[in-house]
Design a protein around this motif. Structure first.
Motif, PDB file in Angstrom:
ATOM      1  N   VAL A 291       0.840  -1.197   0.000  1.00  0.00           N
ATOM      2  CA  VAL A 291       0.000   0.000   0.000  1.00  0.00           C
ATOM      3  C   VAL A 291       0.877   1.250   0.000  1.00  0.00           C
ATOM      4  N   TRP A 292       1.904   1.246   0.860  1.00  0.00           N
ATOM      5  CA  TRP A 292       2.841   2.368   0.897  1.00  0.00           C
ATOM      6  C   TRP A 292       3.533   2.547  -0.450  1.00  0.00           C
ATOM      7  N   MET A 293       3.963   1.447  -1.044  1.00  0.00           N
ATOM      8  CA  MET A 293       4.639   1.521  -2.340  1.00  0.00           C
ATOM      9  C   MET A 293       3.758   2.196  -3.390  1.00  0.00           C
ATOM     10  N   GLU A 294       2.508   1.767  -3.453  1.00  0.00           N
ATOM     11  CA  GLU A 294       1.582   2.367  -4.421  1.00  0.00           C
ATOM     12  C   GLU A 294       1.350   3.846  -4.130  1.00  0.00           C
ATOM     13  N   TYR A 295       1.278   4.190  -2.835  1.00  0.00           N
ATOM     14  CA  TYR A 295       0.970   5.569  -2.454  1.00  0.00           C
ATOM     15  C   TYR A 295       2.106   6.521  -2.811  1.00  0.00           C
ATOM     16  N   VAL A 296       3.367   6.098  -2.630  1.00  0.00           N
ATOM     17  CA  VAL A 296       4.487   7.010  -2.838  1.00  0.00           C
ATOM     18  C   VAL A 296       5.006   6.990  -4.277  1.00  0.00           C
ATOM     19  N   LEU A 297       4.521   6.081  -5.103  1.00  0.00           N
ATOM     20  CA  LEU A 297       4.978   6.000  -6.491  1.00  0.00           C
ATOM     21  C   LEU A 297       4.579   7.257  -7.262  1.00  0.00           C
ATOM     22  N   ASP A 298       5.568   7.952  -7.811  1.00  0.00           N
ATOM     23  CA  ASP A 298       5.323   9.144  -8.623  1.00  0.00           C
ATOM     24  C   ASP A 298       6.530   9.358  -9.539  1.00  0.00           C
ATOM     25  N   ASP A 299       6.545  10.456 -10.257  1.00  0.00           N
ATOM     26  CA  ASP A 299       7.612  10.692 -11.238  1.00  0.00           C
ATOM     27  C   ASP A 299       8.990  10.750 -10.611  1.00  0.00           C
ATOM     28  N   GLU A 300       9.083  11.265  -9.396  1.00  0.00           N
ATOM     29  CA  GLU A 300      10.392  11.397  -8.743  1.00  0.00           C
ATOM     30  C   GLU A 300      10.906  10.052  -8.232  1.00  0.00           C
ATOM     31  N   ARG A 301      10.020   9.142  -7.925  1.00  0.00           N
ATOM     32  CA  ARG A 301      10.415   7.877  -7.308  1.00  0.00           C
ATOM     33  C   ARG A 301      10.261   6.651  -8.221  1.00  0.00           C
ATOM     34  N   VAL A 302       9.720   6.845  -9.398  1.00  0.00           N
ATOM     35  CA  VAL A 302       9.445   5.703 -10.264  1.00  0.00           C
ATOM     36  C   VAL A 302      10.719   4.980 -10.696  1.00  0.00           C
ATOM     37  N   ASP A 303      11.820   5.711 -10.880  1.00  0.00           N
ATOM     38  CA  ASP A 303      13.057   5.061 -11.314  1.00  0.00           C
ATOM     39  C   ASP A 303      13.557   4.056 -10.271  1.00  0.00           C
ATOM     40  N   LYS A 304      13.395   4.394  -9.004  1.00  0.00           N
ATOM     41  CA  LYS A 304      13.842   3.479  -7.950  1.00  0.00           C
ATOM     42  C   LYS A 304      12.972   2.223  -7.935  1.00  0.00           C
ATOM     43  N   PHE A 305      11.682   2.395  -8.127  1.00  0.00           N
ATOM     44  CA  PHE A 305      10.807   1.229  -8.177  1.00  0.00           C
ATOM     45  C   PHE A 305      11.090   0.369  -9.412  1.00  0.00           C
ATOM     46  N   ALA A 306      11.421   1.026 -10.531  1.00  0.00           N
ATOM     47  CA  ALA A 306      11.767   0.269 -11.731  1.00  0.00           C
ATOM     48  C   ALA A 306      13.067  -0.513 -11.514  1.00  0.00           C
ATOM     49  N   GLU A 307      14.021   0.121 -10.840  1.00  0.00           N
ATOM     50  CA  GLU A 307      15.277  -0.555 -10.494  1.00  0.00           C
ATOM     51  C   GLU A 307      14.993  -1.794  -9.640  1.00  0.00           C
ATOM     52  N   TYR A 308      14.116  -1.640  -8.680  1.00  0.00           N
ATOM     53  CA  TYR A 308      13.709  -2.760  -7.825  1.00  0.00           C
ATOM     54  C   TYR A 308      13.064  -3.871  -8.662  1.00  0.00           C
ATOM     55  N   GLY A 309      12.189  -3.490  -9.559  1.00  0.00           N
ATOM     56  CA  GLY A 309      11.500  -4.476 -10.377  1.00  0.00           C
ATOM     57  C   GLY A 309      12.441  -5.260 -11.278  1.00  0.00           C
ATOM     58  N   VAL A 310      13.381  -4.576 -11.879  1.00  0.00           N
ATOM     59  CA  VAL A 310      14.321  -5.230 -12.794  1.00  0.00           C
ATOM     60  C   VAL A 310      15.330  -6.086 -12.031  1.00  0.00           C
ATOM     61  N   ASN A 311      15.937  -5.520 -10.987  1.00  0.00           N
ATOM     62  CA  ASN A 311      17.042  -6.198 -10.301  1.00  0.00           C
ATOM     63  C   ASN A 311      16.595  -7.279  -9.329  1.00  0.00           C
ATOM     64  N   VAL A 312      15.432  -7.111  -8.727  1.00  0.00           N
ATOM     65  CA  VAL A 312      14.967  -8.089  -7.744  1.00  0.00           C
ATOM     66  C   VAL A 312      14.003  -9.097  -8.369  1.00  0.00           C
ATOM     67  N   TRP A 313      13.070  -8.614  -9.179  1.00  0.00           N
ATOM     68  CA  TRP A 313      12.033  -9.494  -9.719  1.00  0.00           C
ATOM     69  C   TRP A 313      12.313  -9.950 -11.154  1.00  0.00           C
ATOM     70  N   GLY A 314      13.355  -9.424 -11.757  1.00  0.00           N
ATOM     71  CA  GLY A 314      13.711  -9.859 -13.107  1.00  0.00           C
ATOM     72  C   GLY A 314      12.740  -9.420 -14.175  1.00  0.00           C
ATOM     73  N   ILE A 315      12.063  -8.308 -13.970  1.00  0.00           N
ATOM     74  CA  ILE A 315      11.111  -7.786 -14.951  1.00  0.00           C
ATOM     75  C   ILE A 315      11.871  -7.204 -16.144  1.00  0.00           C
ATOM     76  N   ASP A 316      11.324  -7.350 -17.316  1.00  0.00           N
ATOM     77  CA  ASP A 316      11.944  -6.890 -18.564  1.00  0.00           C
ATOM     78  C   ASP A 316      12.250  -5.398 -18.487  1.00  0.00           C
ATOM     79  N   PRO A 317      13.522  -5.014 -18.575  1.00  0.00           N
ATOM     80  CA  PRO A 317      13.875  -3.592 -18.452  1.00  0.00           C
ATOM     81  C   PRO A 317      13.408  -2.749 -19.635  1.00  0.00           C
ATOM     82  N   ASN A 318      12.959  -3.372 -20.695  1.00  0.00           N
ATOM     83  CA  ASN A 318      12.507  -2.612 -21.872  1.00  0.00           C
ATOM     84  C   ASN A 318      11.066  -2.141 -21.734  1.00  0.00           C
ATOM     85  N   LYS A 319      10.381  -2.609 -20.718  1.00  0.00           N
ATOM     86  CA  LYS A 319       9.019  -2.148 -20.492  1.00  0.00           C
ATOM     87  C   LYS A 319       9.024  -0.701 -20.011  1.00  0.00           C
ATOM     88  N   ASP A 320       7.881  -0.048 -20.097  1.00  0.00           N
ATOM     89  CA  ASP A 320       7.717   1.294 -19.533  1.00  0.00           C
ATOM     90  C   ASP A 320       8.015   1.252 -18.036  1.00  0.00           C
TER      91      ASP A 320
END
Length: 389
Positions: A291-320
């Motif tokens: 819930v906190w993650m969804e609440y704080v996600l915005d333009d300033e913090r999206v890069d950190k969440f994308a980094e988390y998604g790619v490096n921890v969960w192995g999500i395709d880095p070519n996605k938006d």
């Protein structure tokens, strides 16, 4: 990367049978010990007998404080301090998980204070010294076996506060993964959520250049994800339990925090759920974190969440990057669900009745704001709690 000082003086004895070092470690500090433990499970699984046999065989005098509650209460601290003072105890030996260890730390500090030990927890008086503390760990979660902090509750005042001092660092900790084999599944799951949340609180920062620390953090998170479900499903899987046991202290011993400026957010909110409802800390964190993650996600913090998604969960880095961030948050929530943790406060019987009080309490002793990845004020905390329903 910011400047930092780092020291972990705790001796770690990791693996099967390491309890055999207990006698030599205790005798470095004296021969009179207070044993602290919780509800008595250590008497059912044989750990109590093994420890007391060692003490008896080596003429080490010991006293006992049992029944330490989950989210330890100041009443247990007061009782422990009295036992230590009445018997001139040399060392406290905590046998259990974070609650027992935290209570023991507060007892250790209270031994050198003439007033009510709650004064130390509430910062009315400083910690000046502490009895030596040893640990025989039976639950992987808080990492209290390898850090200098403790959290103590006051159920009368509905407060849950943090105490920290370098003298509260355990002198030694015995980490035998087999001692977690008899742990109930729900406690294993809550512990994993706690480990991951500790890591998240240090990981989610902005532009601090602490590249190596973030890779450490990601390794801890990936370890929890790889072994968490196995540890949950297979109580006696040594490899899984060992990896989780070693992840726990490294999530909160300062390693992933070095060189970073991280002021925690989710823990401060979760503590109020424990203070008001007695909700297991790890369960509260599992509900609040996505819930906190969804609440704080915005333009300033999206890069950190994308980094988390790619490096921890192995999500395709070519996605938006927003797509990556949202998928990572969903995967986090799904992982908690996969180990039996609830997704909402209503699932654990919590409604709207105290949300405003808890939101206010979360920020009261923090200058009106909590966290700094995205600073949260009263309205923010209240909204997160409402969304968590």
């Amino acid at each position: 990367m910011l400047n930092f000082n780092y020291s972990i003086p705790t001796k770690i004895f990791f693996g099967k049978g390491q309890v055999d070092v207990l006698e030599e470690q205790i005798k470095d500090y004296g021969t009179k010990v207070l044993l602290t433990y919780g509800g008595g499970s250590i008497k059912k699984n044989g750990i109590y007998d093994r420890v007391t046999d060692i003490l008896n065989q080596n003429n080490i005098e010991f006293y006992e404080l049992s029944g330490i509650e989950p989210n330890p209460d100041i009443k247990s601290v007061r009782e422990g301090v009295k036992i230590c003072k009445d018997n001139n105890v040399d060392l406290i030996l905590a046998i259990g998980g974070g609650s027992t260890i935290d209570c023991s730390k507060a007892i250790a500090a209270g031994y050198y204070y003439d007033g009510d030990p709650w004064d130390l927890v509430s910062k009315k008086a400083p910690v000046t010294n502490a009895l030596p503390l040893g640990v025989v760990l039976t639950m992987s979660a808080t990492g209290s076996e390898m850090n200098s902090g403790a959290v103590i509750s006051n159920r009368e005042t509905k407060q849950k506060l943090h105490i920290m001092h370098s003298n509260l660092m355990p002198k030694f900790s015995i980490l035998d993964p087999t001692y977690t084999f008899t742990l109930p599944k729900e406690q294993t799951a809550a512990g994993i959520a706690d480990i991951m949340s500790h890591t998240f609180e240090s990981y989610f920062t902005l532009n601090d250049g602490a590249y190596l620390q973030d890779r450490f953090a990601e390794a801890i998170l990936k370890t929890c994800i790889k072994y968490g479900k196995i540890a949950y499903d297979e109580a006696e899987n040594y490899e899984a339990k060992a990896n989780i046991m070693w992840a726990a202290p490294n999530a909160i011993n300062g390693l992933v925090l070095c060189g970073k400026n991280a002021i925690w957010s989710v823990h401060g909110i979760a503590q109020e759920l424990t203070a008001y409802y007695g909700l297991t800390h790890g369960v509260a964190l599992a509900i609040l974190t996505p819930v906190w993650m969804e609440y704080v996600l915005d333009d300033e913090r999206v890069d950190k969440f994308a980094e988390y998604g790619v490096n921890v969960w192995g999500i395709d880095p070519n996605k938006d990057k927003y797509e990556i961030a949202k998928e990572a948050i969903e995967k986090t929530s799904e992982f908690f669900t996969s180990i039996g943790l609830p997704k909402s406060l209503r699932e654990v019987g919590i409604g709207e009745e105290n949300l405003e009080k808890m939101a206010q309490a979360a920020i009261d002793d923090k200058g009106g704001v909590i966290g700094n990845f995205k600073p949260l004020y009263y309205d923010d905390v209240l909204e997160i709690l409402r969304r968590a329903l």
